[in-house]
Structures are given as structure tokens and as C-alpha cells.
Design a protein around this motif. Structure first.
Motif, short mmCIF file in Angstrom:
data_model
loop_
_atom_site.label_atom_id
_atom_site.label_comp_id
_atom_site.label_asym_id
_atom_site.label_seq_id
_atom_site.Cartn_x
_atom_site.Cartn_y
_atom_site.Cartn_z
N UNK A 133 0.83 -1.21 0.00
CA UNK A 133 0.00 0.00 0.00
C UNK A 133 0.86 1.25 0.00
N UNK A 134 1.95 1.24 0.75
CA UNK A 134 2.84 2.40 0.78
C UNK A 134 3.46 2.61 -0.59
N UNK A 135 3.87 1.53 -1.23
CA UNK A 135 4.45 1.64 -2.57
C UNK A 135 3.42 2.17 -3.54
N UNK A 136 2.18 1.68 -3.44
CA UNK A 136 1.12 2.15 -4.34
C UNK A 136 0.82 3.63 -4.12
N UNK A 137 0.83 4.07 -2.85
CA UNK A 137 0.55 5.48 -2.55
C UNK A 137 1.67 6.35 -3.11
N UNK A 138 2.88 5.91 -3.00
CA UNK A 138 4.00 6.69 -3.52
C UNK A 138 4.01 6.72 -5.04
N UNK A 139 3.35 5.76 -5.65
CA UNK A 139 3.35 5.70 -7.10
C UNK A 139 4.56 4.95 -7.67
N UNK A 140 5.30 4.31 -6.79
CA UNK A 140 6.49 3.59 -7.21
C UNK A 140 6.17 2.10 -7.28
N UNK A 141 5.34 1.72 -8.20
CA UNK A 141 4.96 0.33 -8.33
C UNK A 141 6.08 -0.39 -9.08
N UNK A 142 6.64 -1.45 -8.46
CA UNK A 142 7.71 -2.18 -9.15
C UNK A 142 7.19 -2.86 -10.42
#
Length: 144
Positions: A133-142
């Protein structure tokens, strides 16, 4: 200049001590919360304990039923091929059911005897979900 340096050093020491105290307090609260959760979880897991006895009883009934069917099959009173086939199929089904019951009983025993494993698994999965969820919020989806 010396007074300013002394004041700066005291402020740094004061801020460091405040941060250490805050970290110790938060660590103590976290440890208390984890201990409370573990205690409650262990109590809840004990609710599952009667299932072990229930499964043991069902396994006993399955063994008795298998014994009865085997006796009927071996006694020679059944001469119809279709009936013999149904008895053989029923015996195979009972064997399969008993194996599944044994697996279930082992899993329940594992949960009731060591709830830490289940707690660790839940914590790891929760951490993975939070990280996603944190990665998705940051917009840094691997990239996959």
C-alpha cells in the motif's frame, strides 16, 4: 562563541535524551501491545482445541465403519459384483477421508501448540500488505 557552543551542545544532549526516552516509551508500549495480542490470540486459539477431540472421535467412527465394511466384504455374504464394487469404493473414500482428517488434526494441533507460528505468519502478511500500500501510494509500483 564558547557559550553558544555550550548551549548548542546542551540542546543536542537534551534533544537526544528526549528522543531516547520517547523511543523507550514507544518500545515499551509496543512490547505491551504485542504481549496483550499474543495472550488474547492464545486464548482464542484454545477455542479450537475441542476440535482435536471431535476429529479424533470422527476418525474412530470412520475406522469402525471401515472395519465393518471390510468384514462384510471379506465374509463372502455379498455375491453381487456391483455391491462389492460399491463397498470397495466406500472403503477407498473412507481411506481418503481419514487421511484428510489426519491432516486437519495435525494442523489444529500445530495451531494450538504453537500459536507463535500463526502470529508470525499474520505479522508477515500484514507487513507485506502495508508495504504494498505504501508503494502504491507513492506511485512507485515495481515492474513485473
Amino acid at each position: 562563541m564558547a557559550k553558544t557552543f555550550k548551549d548548542l551542545l546542551l540542546a543536542l544532549l537534551n534533544a537526544t535524551l528526549i528522543l531516547v526516552a520517547l523511543c523507550l516509551f514507544l518500545g515499551w508500549r509496543l512490547a505491551t501491545t504485542v504481549e496483550d495480542i499474543t495472550t488474547v490470540f492464545s486464548e482464542k486459539v484454545q477455542i479450537v482445541a475441542p476440535l482435536k477431540d471431535e476429529i479424533r472421535g470422527i476418525r474412530g467412527e470412520i475406522a469402525a465403519l471401515r472395519s465393518d465394511l471390510t468384514n462384510i466384504q471379506d465374509s463372502g455374504t455379498v455375491t453381487d459384483i456391483a455391491e462389492k464394487l460399491r463397498i470397495s469404493t466406500a472403503l477407498a473414500t473412507l481411506d481418503n477421508m481419514e487421511a484428510r482428517m489426519q491432516d486437519s488434526q495435525a494442523r489444529i494441533a500445530e495451531i494450538t501448540e504453537s500459536p507463535q507460528t500463526l502470529i508470525n505468519s499474520a505479522i508477515e502478511k500484514s507487513a507485506d500488505v502495508v508495504a504494498d500500500r505504501i508503494i502504491a501510494v507513492r506511485g512507485c509500483v515495481p515492474q513485473s
